[in-house]
Design a protein around this motif. Structure first.
Motif, PDB file in Angstrom:
ATOM      1  N   GLU A 198       5.113 -63.498  38.213  1.00  0.00           N
ATOM      2  CA  GLU A 198       4.763 -62.340  39.038  1.00  0.00           C
ATOM      3  C   GLU A 198       6.017 -61.788  39.702  1.00  0.00           C
ATOM      4  N   LYS A 200       8.506 -59.644  42.100  1.00  0.00           N
ATOM      5  CA  LYS A 200       8.517 -59.031  43.442  1.00  0.00           C
ATOM      6  C   LYS A 200       9.980 -58.948  43.861  1.00  0.00           C
ATOM      7  N   GLU A 234       1.855 -56.770  40.299  1.00  0.00           N
ATOM      8  CA  GLU A 234       1.134 -56.406  41.533  1.00  0.00           C
ATOM      9  C   GLU A 234       1.528 -55.001  41.971  1.00  0.00           C
ATOM     10  N   HIS A 237       3.992 -54.783  44.845  1.00  0.00           N
ATOM     11  CA  HIS A 237       5.308 -55.302  44.451  1.00  0.00           C
ATOM     12  C   HIS A 237       6.060 -54.228  43.644  1.00  0.00           C
ATOM     13  N   ASP A 273       4.872 -55.928  51.847  1.00  0.00           N
ATOM     14  CA  ASP A 273       3.690 -56.090  51.013  1.00  0.00           C
ATOM     15  C   ASP A 273       2.461 -56.170  51.910  1.00  0.00           C
ATOM     16  N   ASP A 305      -5.403 -59.182  44.879  1.00  0.00           N
ATOM     17  CA  ASP A 305      -4.478 -59.838  45.804  1.00  0.00           C
ATOM     18  C   ASP A 305      -4.460 -58.960  47.051  1.00  0.00           C
TER      19      ASP A 305
HETATM   20 MG    MG Z   1       1.902 -59.807  47.020  1.00  0.00          MG
END
Ligand code: MG
Ligand code: 3MF
Ligand code: MG
Length: 404
Positions: A198, A200, A234, A237, A273, A305
């Motif tokens: 993931e 970010k 995400e 992100h 975030d 999320d």
């Molecule tokens: Mg997050």
């Protein structure tokens, strides 16, 4: 063929809905959830599992996702922590025999405990690397046993606060080996799910190595894993990295690493975030359009999320927030499906690149093309390219017409 719901595959995130007490950097708990208060931590974790599956049933949600530390308390040793995770996983397994809700993915929390303050896989301390590897082994195995469809790695502290105390190349090497260890173990235990990173760009670390989809792709190629690992993208992100959500999805699809989505609001206002539930149908439709263009999910899904705001102290708001967000995504999917079905957008793309269908043009991209041959052709044919219109506003107006 795929059904409409195959393009949604909603999941509830255990950490936001059941474990987060409503705190932020400036203030503590606001929710006062009954399942968070008591002295027997394992009994509380069991009560939390009951609440979780109650919400899954109310929402009729097909999936959930968890970190090891969301579901069970940390023990005095890793062995004790792992045993706690297993005790709750057994409860999940029993509940999943009758519940419709399955596991989209599991993941290890390698960021909350102070031992991870300088990273997990990329920590200068080899003991932390070893501890992190052992922790991931446990959650990967538990995820496999629960029939999880993916395993997620979010390197929240795999980055640096200052380059002045950082050996960047060494940390990238450590990360590459760590990822290979996880993939090798996945095959060893016969886990068929997808390993997902993931991306970010920052928060909590000042700079995170898994910055965005393209950076992750570079790191995967460096580790020889671009065919083994995909990405969990995400929305917030993506915007933190200076992209749109749909850009990151399209980029992942183009690179062949599109896996799954952490759905929230791609809010660029705050600079951090915010994990808000999605409310904007048009933004979400553009993301769904790229998911459909990518062929939809294989093992991935739409994991919320997202957390209710810390003033939303009624547990009922967990239901309202998820239901409303599912509605936004479903409406967005219908719009995206219309955009595909109508075909006008795809036609505009096809028309724009139509010149590449001519054999002489295709030949320029073949492996045996050369600058000499291309230059000779430009001269022989007297090529004099004229600018061509892209007509963006017309297409953006067209998107507006699909909204309903
Ligand atoms: Mg997050
Ligand atoms: C942080 C995140 C993480 C990841 C999670 C699973 C705590 O911004 O988005 O949530 O989603 O660690 O990979
Ligand atoms: Mg996330």
């Amino acid at each position: 063929g795929k059904r409409m719901e195959d393009h949604l595959r909603f999941a509830v995130a255990y950490w936001h809905s059941f474990t987060w007490p409503g705190g932020d950097p400036f203030g503590g708990e606001t929710f006062l959830r009954p399942w968070m208060h008591g002295t027997d931590e394992l009994a509380l974790a069991r009560a939390k599992a009951d609440v979780a599956f109650e919400l899954f049933d109310i929402l009729d949600v097909p999936f959930f996702a968890f970190h090891d530390r969301d579901i069970a308390p940390e023990g005095k040793t890793l062995a004790e922590s792992n045993a706690n995770v297993r005790a709750i996983a057994e409860i999940f397994a029993r509940k999943m025999e009758t519940s419709k809700t399955k596991l989209l993915w599991g993941t290890a929390n390698l960021f909350s405990n102070r031992r991870f303050m300088s990273g997990a896989a990329t920590n200068p301390d080899p003991d932390v690397f070893a501890y992190s590897a052992a922790q991931v082994k446990n959650v990967l195995e538990v995820t496999h046993e629960l029939g999880g469809e993916n395993y997620v790695l979010w390197g929240g502290r795999e980055g640096y606060e200052t380059l002045l105390n950082t050996d960047l190349k060494r940390e990238l090497d450590q990360m590459g080996r760590f990822l290979n260890l996880v993939v090798e173990h996945k095959h060893k235990i016969g886990f068929k799910g997808t390993i997902l990173i993931e991306p970010k760009p920052q928060e909590p670390t000042k700079h995170q190595y898994d910055f965005d989809v393209s950076t992750v792709y570079g790191l995967l190629c460096r580790a020889g894993l671009e065919k083994e690992v995909k990405v969990n993208i995400e929305a917030n992100h993506a915007t933190l990295a200076g992209h749109s959500f749909e850009h990151e999805i399209a980029m992942a699809a183009a690179l062949g690493i599109f896996g799954s989505i952490d759905m929230n609001k791609g809010d660029a206002q705050s600079g951090w975030d915010t994990d808000q539930f999605p409310t904007n149908v048009e933004d979400t439709a553009l993301a769904m359009y790229e998911i459909l263009r990518a062929g939809g999910y294989t093992t991935g899904g739409t994991n919320f999320d997202a957390k209710v705001r810390r003033q939303s102290i009624e547990p009922e708001d967990l239901v309202i927030a998820h239901a409303a967000a599912m509605d936004v995504c479903a409406r967005a999917l219908l719009i995206a499906a219309d955009m595909i079905e109508d075909g006008a957008l795809q036609k505009a793309v096809d028309d724009r690149y139509a010149g590449w269908e001519a054999p002489a043009n295709k030949a320029m991209l073949a492996a045996d093309s050369s600058l000499d041959a291309i230059a000779a052709r430009v001269e022989a044919e007297g090529l004099d390219p004229q600018p061509r219109s892209g007509r963006q506003e017309r297409l953006e107006a067209l998107v507006g017409s699909y909204l309903r």
